[in-house]
Design a protein around this motif. Structure first.
Motif, PDB file in Angstrom:
ATOM      1  N   UNK A  35     118.380  56.939 111.766  1.00  0.00           N
ATOM      2  CA  UNK A  35     118.016  58.308 112.126  1.00  0.00           C
ATOM      3  C   UNK A  35     118.324  59.279 110.981  1.00  0.00           C
ATOM      4  N   UNK A  36     119.338  58.973 110.180  1.00  0.00           N
ATOM      5  CA  UNK A  36     119.634  59.815 109.018  1.00  0.00           C
ATOM      6  C   UNK A  36     118.471  59.772 108.035  1.00  0.00           C
ATOM      7  N   UNK A  37     117.899  58.586 107.846  1.00  0.00           N
ATOM      8  CA  UNK A  37     116.744  58.447 106.966  1.00  0.00           C
ATOM      9  C   UNK A  37     115.553  59.215 107.541  1.00  0.00           C
ATOM     10  N   UNK A  40     115.826  62.777 106.917  1.00  0.00           N
ATOM     11  CA  UNK A  40     115.477  63.049 105.530  1.00  0.00           C
ATOM     12  C   UNK A  40     113.972  63.093 105.338  1.00  0.00           C
ATOM     13  N   UNK A  41     113.270  62.141 105.941  1.00  0.00           N
ATOM     14  CA  UNK A  41     111.808  62.122 105.855  1.00  0.00           C
ATOM     15  C   UNK A  41     111.204  63.390 106.467  1.00  0.00           C
ATOM     16  N   UNK A 109     124.944  60.604 104.525  1.00  0.00           N
ATOM     17  CA  UNK A 109     124.399  61.622 103.614  1.00  0.00           C
ATOM     18  C   UNK A 109     123.492  60.989 102.569  1.00  0.00           C
ATOM     19  N   UNK A 110     123.903  59.846 102.023  1.00  0.00           N
ATOM     20  CA  UNK A 110     123.090  59.205 100.988  1.00  0.00           C
ATOM     21  C   UNK A 110     121.761  58.728 101.564  1.00  0.00           C
ATOM     22  N   UNK A 111     121.768  58.251 102.807  1.00  0.00           N
ATOM     23  CA  UNK A 111     120.526  57.797 103.428  1.00  0.00           C
ATOM     24  C   UNK A 111     119.631  58.987 103.785  1.00  0.00           C
ATOM     25  N   UNK A 112     120.249  60.098 104.174  1.00  0.00           N
ATOM     26  CA  UNK A 112     119.480  61.317 104.438  1.00  0.00           C
ATOM     27  C   UNK A 112     118.771  61.773 103.161  1.00  0.00           C
ATOM     28  N   UNK A 113     119.498  61.763 102.046  1.00  0.00           N
ATOM     29  CA  UNK A 113     118.911  62.142 100.768  1.00  0.00           C
ATOM     30  C   UNK A 113     117.838  61.143 100.349  1.00  0.00           C
ATOM     31  N   UNK A 114     118.051  59.875 100.698  1.00  0.00           N
ATOM     32  CA  UNK A 114     117.054  58.855 100.384  1.00  0.00           C
ATOM     33  C   UNK A 114     115.732  59.189 101.071  1.00  0.00           C
ATOM     34  N   UNK A 115     115.803  59.609 102.330  1.00  0.00           N
ATOM     35  CA  UNK A 115     114.593  59.974 103.053  1.00  0.00           C
ATOM     36  C   UNK A 115     113.880  61.154 102.419  1.00  0.00           C
ATOM     37  N   UNK A 116     114.651  62.161 101.987  1.00  0.00           N
ATOM     38  CA  UNK A 116     114.053  63.342 101.348  1.00  0.00           C
ATOM     39  C   UNK A 116     113.362  62.955 100.040  1.00  0.00           C
ATOM     40  N   UNK A 117     114.089  62.221  99.195  1.00  0.00           N
ATOM     41  CA  UNK A 117     113.540  61.839  97.892  1.00  0.00           C
ATOM     42  C   UNK A 117     112.314  60.951  98.066  1.00  0.00           C
ATOM     43  N   UNK A 118     112.393  60.021  99.026  1.00  0.00           N
ATOM     44  CA  UNK A 118     111.267  59.138  99.297  1.00  0.00           C
ATOM     45  C   UNK A 118     110.007  59.949  99.601  1.00  0.00           C
ATOM     46  N   UNK A 119     110.155  60.998 100.389  1.00  0.00           N
ATOM     47  CA  UNK A 119     109.013  61.800 100.814  1.00  0.00           C
ATOM     48  C   UNK A 119     108.510  62.709  99.700  1.00  0.00           C
TER      49      UNK A 119
END
Length: 206
Positions: A35-37, A40-41, A109-119
């Motif tokens: 859900x954190x990812x 982020x997405x 937090x790192x997985x949340x940022x991963x989702x943002x960067x991915x998008x």
């Protein structure tokens, strides 16, 4: 505007790279971190909506150089994640996000940022937003076109949360049966790595 929300749900349910990404990551890290990812997405979608309203998305889509640079940045980041996934040693996963597990130090937090960067580094999202939201805007509505696009962006985020959240819960349920299997968790990491490589290649298939 209900029609747009239904269309966004159908698009989200349709099999695609994003669904595969959420499935792989949720199966690897569990539903909670999945859900954190997803958050982020969704944050990335919100940023893309703002860029759309500001007219930046259209400029990027019209510039082959800018589009190619974003493709390269996105592919490089995905290959970096693939390298990290392939490098994880086998180990028993004790709990969601447990830094002592075979998954290593992976925080919410790192997985949340991963989702943002991915998008944000996925140029296909720019094209998708451009092709989905502006055509739904109607000038005969008593709402400013920019506000309509913002509302559609919010509906798209809600649809994404519903669909991807369901995928995360399903994958997280499956993961509970793999907590005591180091080999299974190792295979999940390799699966995630393969998904990252696939997504990196897919960025250039526009």
């Amino acid at each position: 505007m209900l029609e747009f929300f239904i269309a966004a749900l159908v698009i989200g349910i349709a099999p695609g790279p994003d669904n595969l990404f959420v499935l792989a990551q949720s199966a690897t890290y569990g539903a909670r971190l999945g859900f954190c990812i997803i958050l982020g997405l969704c944050t990335g979608i919100a940023i893309h909506t703002c860029l759309l309203v500001a007219g930046v998305s259209a400029l990027i889509a019209a510039s082959p150089t800018a589009f190619f640079v974003i493709q390269c940045l996105g592919a490089a980041y995905l290959l970096h994640l693939a390298y990290k996934s392939f490098g994880v040693k086998a180990g028993v996963v004790k709990m969601d996000g447990d830094s002592r597990s075979g998954l290593g130090m992976t925080s919410a937090r790192s997985l949340y940022m991963r989702g943002i960067i991915m998008n944000l580094t996925n140029p296909k999202v720019i094209l998708f937003v451009l092709s989905l939201i502006p055509p739904a805007v109607r000038l005969d509505r008593p709402i400013h076109p920019s506000l309509q696009m913002a509302i559609f962006g919010g509906e798209f985020i809600l649809a994404t949360m519903i669909v991807f959240g369901s995928i995360a819960l399903l994958a997280g349920t499956v993961k509970k049966f793999l907590l005591t299997s180091p080999k299974a968790n190792r295979n999940l990491n390799w699966f995630s790595g393969a998904v990252f490589v696939f997504l990196a290649v897919a960025l250039f298939m526009v």
